[in-house]
Scaffold this active site. Structure first.
Site, PDB file in Angstrom:
ATOM      1  N   ASP A   1       0.835  -1.196   0.000  1.00  0.00           N
ATOM      2  CA  ASP A   1       0.000   0.000   0.000  1.00  0.00           C
ATOM      3  C   ASP A   1       0.874   1.252   0.000  1.00  0.00           C
ATOM      4  O   ASP A   1       1.516   1.573   1.000  1.00  0.00           O
ATOM      5  CB  ASP A   1      -0.896  -0.031   1.241  1.00  0.00           C
ATOM      6  CG  ASP A   1      -1.758   1.205   1.388  1.00  0.00           C
ATOM      7  OD1 ASP A   1      -2.008   1.888   0.371  1.00  0.00           O
ATOM      8  OD2 ASP A   1      -2.199   1.490   2.527  1.00  0.00           O
TER       9      ASP A   1
ATOM     10  N   ASP B   1      -1.967   5.984  -4.976  1.00  0.00           N
ATOM     11  CA  ASP B   1      -2.248   5.053  -3.882  1.00  0.00           C
ATOM     12  C   ASP B   1      -2.625   3.685  -4.420  1.00  0.00           C
ATOM     13  O   ASP B   1      -3.745   3.476  -4.896  1.00  0.00           O
ATOM     14  CB  ASP B   1      -3.380   5.631  -3.025  1.00  0.00           C
ATOM     15  CG  ASP B   1      -3.668   4.811  -1.786  1.00  0.00           C
ATOM     16  OD1 ASP B   1      -3.058   3.737  -1.612  1.00  0.00           O
ATOM     17  OD2 ASP B   1      -4.523   5.235  -0.984  1.00  0.00           O
TER      18      ASP B   1
END
Length: 481
Positions: free
Chosen positions: A177, A368
């Protein structure tokens, strides 16, 4: 595969299985394996796809997952923005633009972030290259073939792979992530909220040290992730992050519970300033330890089978068209935040393109890999879908997610401009599929529910090769090969 000239030859490509590398490659340590795509965001249809759905698989959307995911994204930014203020003493510039997420998750009120007492923290000083502790023992990085990392895409946005922690190694699956910075795993002592996940047992590792610090991630619904910080050796793709801070959770929130969250834990790849633990992220530890002497990693998250991978220490020029690369400097080295120079969609019925961002907007975007959609504010999303007959917020999901008639959803895919390059999102990644089986409405990949800044997630990233250059604090986008 070859190293680009600015990258050193120490490259580890994390993927599903190891393959041999040609003899003319720059280093015998190069590892390469493709990612496997497993889009669990959708359910398969029980019968033939309706003619108005131009998707190959023609699934319909898993509304429970998408609802939980949007709440988790909101909570992640709540906690990381608060961490930034705690770590620096000042609110993040983007915190001034926060607006509430509609009905789900947790965001921060406009112009405010949670106040926390800032205190001296040796781990965070080390993350910034300032070893202040008299008891600090410098970490020694090394390359070892102690484990490999099979990676697969789950939940359509969770790029999951295997890491090992401790001595002897304990294996875990994690979500990679770029929108967070910490490594969180379920602890052996975790309650029933961690059921279904492999648990980290610090007492079984000779290299584990109890850091003596609790942590808490708070959520708007009142749930929390609680646990204790440890230091241990973390192995990723055979490379070691020695003396790595990690969180061993004794309680998981609903967003981390199985089956909503299939990986065991989360491995953040952002910058130290958004670390809740005030610590160096795993990849930065590898760089500072001398394991990856060039601070570069890259994602190819192609929607085409066999064309996805994560590389560490450089780029794979076989995966992208090197001459098309556009680099942008990170605006604030906390998130992978860069200027967004333009965003538009095609006009319908011979009308002009709808432009919601141009170079005068001074828009900012966070890249992201842990977010599925492209997310902005409700007002900007409304402007994007203005005059599209049948387009509306999806009441069944909430959180700013939009639906549009399936027969026009493909034609609403946006083009994003970064620097001097424009990249168009493919219809196959923008149209997530029908809201339910038999529905004529489809979930589309640009959502509201956020703020005046943008979160650029998997819907866009599947269309480009993305280079995260820690050493030069920049992001690069290029056309896929």
């Amino acid at each position: 595969m070859r190293c680009t000239p600015t990258f050193v030859p120490l490259i580890a490509v994390l993927s599903f299985s190891f393959v041999s590398i040609a003899s003319n490659q720059p280093s015998p340590n190069v590892i390469r394996v493709p990612l496997e795509r497993k889009p669990f965001i959708t359910h398969p249809l029980s019968g033939p796809a309706p003619s108005y759905i131009s998707r190959t698989a023609a699934p319909y959307v898993n509304k429970d997952f998408l609802r939980t995911h949007m709440a988790s994204v909101a909570a992640k930014y709540h906690n990381t923005l608060a961490a930034y203020e705690s770590n620096t003493g000042s609110p993040h510039p983007l915190a001034q633009a926060i607006s509430a997420v509609s009905g789900v998750g947790t965001t921060l009120p406009s112009g405010r972030v949670e106040k926390r007492r800032r205190k001296k923290d040796v781990a965070f000083d080390l993350a910034l290259g300032n070893p202040t502790s008299p008891n600090h023992v410098p970490a020694r990085g090394r390359h070892t073939k102690r484990d490999d990392i099979p990676l697969s895409e789950v939940n359509s946005n969770k790029w999951m792979g295997t890491i090992s922690v401790g001595t002897p190694p304990q294996k875990f699956t994690v979500d990679f992530d770029t929108g967070s910075a910490d490594l969180v795993l379920p602890a052996q002592a975790c309650d029933s909220t961690c059921d279904g996940h492999t648990r980290y047992d610090p007492t079984a590792s000779s290299t584990s040290v109890d850091f003596g610090k609790p942590f808490k991630l708070a959520y708007r619904d009142g749930s929390e992730v609680n646990g204790t910080q440890y230091v241990d050796s973390v192995y990723m793709g055979g490379y070691e992050a020695a003396n790595q801070t990690l969180g061993a959770a004794t309680t998981y929130s609903p967003g981390f519970k199985s089956p909503n969250f299939l990986p065991d834990g989360l491995l953040g790849m952002g910058f130290p300033l958004i670390s809740v633990f005030r610590a160096s992220p795993v990849f930065q530890t590898m760089v500072s330890n001398g394991v990856a002497t060039q601070g570069v990693f890259a994602f190819a998250l192609s929607s085409e089978s066999g064309k996805s991978e994560l590389t560490i220490g450089g780029t794979n020029t076989n995966m992208y068209q090197e001459s098309t690369t556009e680099y942008l400097n990170v605006s604030v080295p906390a998130y992978w935040q860069i200027p967004l120079a333009g965003l538009r969609r095609p006009g319908l019925n011979n009308t002009p393109d709808v432009v919601v961002v141009d170079k005068t907007s001074y828009a900012q975007a966070i890249v992201d890999t842990g977010t599925t959609l492209i997310i902005t504010s409700d007002s900007i999303a409304e402007a994007y879908y203005a005059n599209v007959t049948g387009a509306k917020p999806c009441a069944e999901i909430g959180g700013g997610v939009w639906c549009a008639p399936c027969d026009i959803a493909d034609s609403l895919a946006p083009t994003l401009t970064f620097g001097l390059r424009s990249f168009t999102v493919s219809p196959s990644t923008f149209n997530l599929g029908p809201v339910s089986e038999g529905s004529a409405d489809c979930i589309v990949g640009l959502a509201g529910g956020g703020s005046a800044w943008w979160i650029v997630g998997d819907v866009f990233l599947q269309n480009v090769y993305t280079i995260f250059d820690v050493s030069n604090t920049r992001v690069g986008f290029a056309d896929l090969a």
